[in-house]
Structure formats: structure tokens, C-alpha cells
Design a protein around this motif. Structure first.
Motif: not given
Length: 340
Positions: A30-44
Motif C-alpha cells: 500500500p501507499h505510505s501513510k505520509f502525504y504532501l499538500k500544496i494549496g493557497g487561498g484568500y483571507f478576509f
């Protein structure tokens, strides 16, 4: 008869082959239990407050009128308190996560934040009747920051569409509040410049950086993750942050001051006069250390001469009261999750 028999045998062989491949696939690691996330957004901004002072200028939008016939020549035409938050702006982040089990994970996220510019003070003085500007000051501020946000993620563990909640703390690693100020003034020349009808036009551009004290904030998010392949998910979330920050010290990094002798009626330039630059500022003018209380031992202002300010000790950093801002807010994020 041979053709149908051969066709049936071929189909059976393909079925057996497919079954064996499925078994091999299911028995693969199975896949490793580790993962990466990349994201962005706008805050008000969700909790605006009154901005701190910019030097001697309070957080106000003030318009005064000069009337030399009055005992008090300055009349207030309008005054407005300036409020807002440095939590409004764009944010991008990179996360490293670990799935403890199907329903729980831990994440650590490094974020970069750039706030929108805020009007912090504006002071305009005009002449009664003509509306001609005698002087004005206008300052805008914005924040750049890098933080680390460890958090706990809880979900029902669904495969295709998986809602989740995330909550944790925010630890700012680096940040600056930048304030840019532009000032303009018309004034009568001194007796040493006997030019009839002339005025001195003074312009100042200044940029200062305010460093914060160490602090800690809180963050929480409600989101949904959509599975698009065995390794990739797309996520969207609403996030709330509360990160109060107080000032530590300030440094003026840009200072340009120009004086020009102009015709008081037409505004045409007559000649340039000596001005000041960053190197001409005293240590006390250039650097400020913020304190919670000002007392007789504080290095405070004692006098002014033109645009120069004198302190009790011009060769040491001056003192001013601490100010507080918040770089938190309510935001919308989206990004990609990759299972290692």
C-alpha cells in the motif's frame, strides 16, 4: 467446432489472467501513510480594530481647513477613525502529513502570507475659499509573514468524498509590518530667503519596518477532500485564524526629503534647496524600541525644528508605546493532496 472452442478457451485464459493480475495488484504494497499538500487561498478580515498610530499621527482620516481670519485658524471639516485588519490577503502553504489511521492524521504546514495595503492615516489641510492644499500626510501599511501551523485532522474516512475538520496552533516564524508614508507641505520661507511671493514646498517619502514580538495563534478549518486517483485528492476548505501580534522594534529603511522654492501663486519651481536623506537621520529618528510604559527614563521627543526631531538622547533608539495588530481572518483555501 474448432473456432468456437478456441474462442471459448481464449476468453477463459483472459479471464484467468485478469484474475491473477487483480490478485497481484491487491497484494502489492500500500501507499505510505505520509502525504504532501500544496494549496493557497484568500483571507478576509472578520475582526477589524483601530490601527496603531503612525508616529505622531493617529489612525484618522482628517480634513482641516486653514482660515487666517479665525482666532483658531484650523477648522475641522471631517474626521473619521480608520479601522481594519492585516488578516486580509493572500496565503499559500506546503503541508507534510501523516495518517495515524483511517480517521485521524497530523499535519505540519509552512505558510507565506501577504496582506492587502491598508490606509493607516490621512491628514489633509486646505485653504478656505480656494481649496488649495497647504499640506498632507498619507500612510499605508501591509504585512508579509511566514508561519508554521501544526494541526490535527479528523474525518469519517470516506473514500470518494471525505469531509474533515482540522485544528491547531499558528507559530509565526518571520514577519514584518511595512508602512509607507508620503507627506507634502507648503510653508513660508525663512528671512534668509528674501524672494517675494515665494513658498517652500517640502515632500517626504518614508518607509519603515516594524518587527514583532514572538507570539502564538490558533487556527481551525472545515473542508472536503475529493479523491481523483489512487494518489491524488483535491481539497477545498474554509479556515479561521486568530493571530494577535504586538510590535517589538522599528527601523526606517527609506527616507527621502526634498525642499523646493516655488512661486506661491503658480507653483512654478524657482530653485532646489538642501534636503535630508536616510544617512542624515539620527539614531533616535531612525530606530524605535517599543515599550509597555513610557516614563521619565524613556528616550522620548523633546523638540522639533522643521522636519528634524530631537530626543533626550539622539544617539540611542527612541521609545514608543507598543501597538497591536491581528494577522488572522476567515479564508477559503483549495489545493492538491499527494499520497507518497
Amino acid at each position: 467446432m474448432k473456432k468456437p472452442f478456441l474462442l471459448s478457451a481464449a476468453m477463459l485464459a483472459l479471464a484467468i489472467s485478469g484474475s491473477l493480475q487483480a490478485q497481484d495488484h491487491s497484494s502489492s504494497a500500500p501507499h505510505s501513510k505520509f502525504y504532501l499538500k500544496i494549496g493557497g487561498g484568500y483571507f478576509f478580515s472578520v475582526s477589524p480594530g483601530q490601527f496603531p498610530n503612525v508616529g505622531p499621527y493617529p489612525p484618522q482620516d482628517l480634513h482641516t481647513e486653514y482660515n487666517p481670519t479665525n482666532a483658531n485658524p484650523l477648522d475641522t471639516l471631517s474626521r473619521k477613525v480608520l479601522t481594519g485588519s492585516y488578516g486580509e490577503g493572500v496565503r499559500g502553504g506546503l503541508s507534510v502529513g501523516y495518517n495515524i489511521n483511517k480517521y485521524m492524521a497530523v499535519e505540519g504546514t509552512f505558510n507565506y502570507f501577504h496582506s492587502k495595503k491598508n490606509l493607516m492615516t490621512r491628514n489633509l489641510t486646505t485653504i478656505v475659499g480656494s481649496g488649495k492644499e497647504l499640506g498632507g500626510v498619507e500612510s499605508h501599511g501591509y504585512v508579509n509573514a511566514i508561519d508554521f501551523a501544526p494541526s490535527l485532522v479528523l474525518s469519517p474516512g470516506m473514500e470518494k468524498v471525505n469531509p474533515y475538520v482540522r485544528f491547531g496552533v499558528v507559530v509565526p516564524l518571520w514577519g514584518r509590518l511595512y508602512i509607507e508614508t508620503d507627506a507634502y507641505q507648503l510653508s513660508a520661507p525663512p528671512p534668509s530667503i528674501p524672494v517675494p511671493g515665494a513658498m517652500i514646498q517640502t515632500t517626504i517619502h518614508r518607509k519603515e519596518e516594524i518587527k514583532p514580538n514572538p507570539t502564538i495563534g490558533f487556527q481551525g478549518a472545515l473542508g472536503v477532500s475529493f479523491n481523483v486517483s489512487p494518489r491524488f485528492d483535491i481539497f477545498v476548505e474554509a479556515e479561521y485564524r486568530n493571530v494577535p501580534v504586538k510590535s517589538k522594534e522599528k527601523e526606517i529603511t527609506t527616507y527621502e526629503e526634498a525642499h523646493t522654492l516655488v512661486n506661491g501663486t503658480t507653483g512654478d519651481k524657482i530653485q532646489d534647496l538642501p534636503g535630508r536623506s536616510l544617512g542624515d537621520l539620527s539614531v533616535a529618528e531612525k530606530n524605535t524600541i517599543y515599550v509597555t510604559t513610557l516614563d521619565k527614563n524613556s528616550n522620548t521627543e523633546i523638540n522639533e525644528s522643521g522636519t528634524k526631531t530631537f530626543y533626550k538622547n539622539d544617539n540611542e533608539a527612541s521609545n514608543d508605546l507598543k501597538s497591536y495588530i491581528n494577522i488572522g481572518g476567515l479564508g477559503l483555501n483549495a489545493g492538491l493532496k499527494f499520497r507518497l
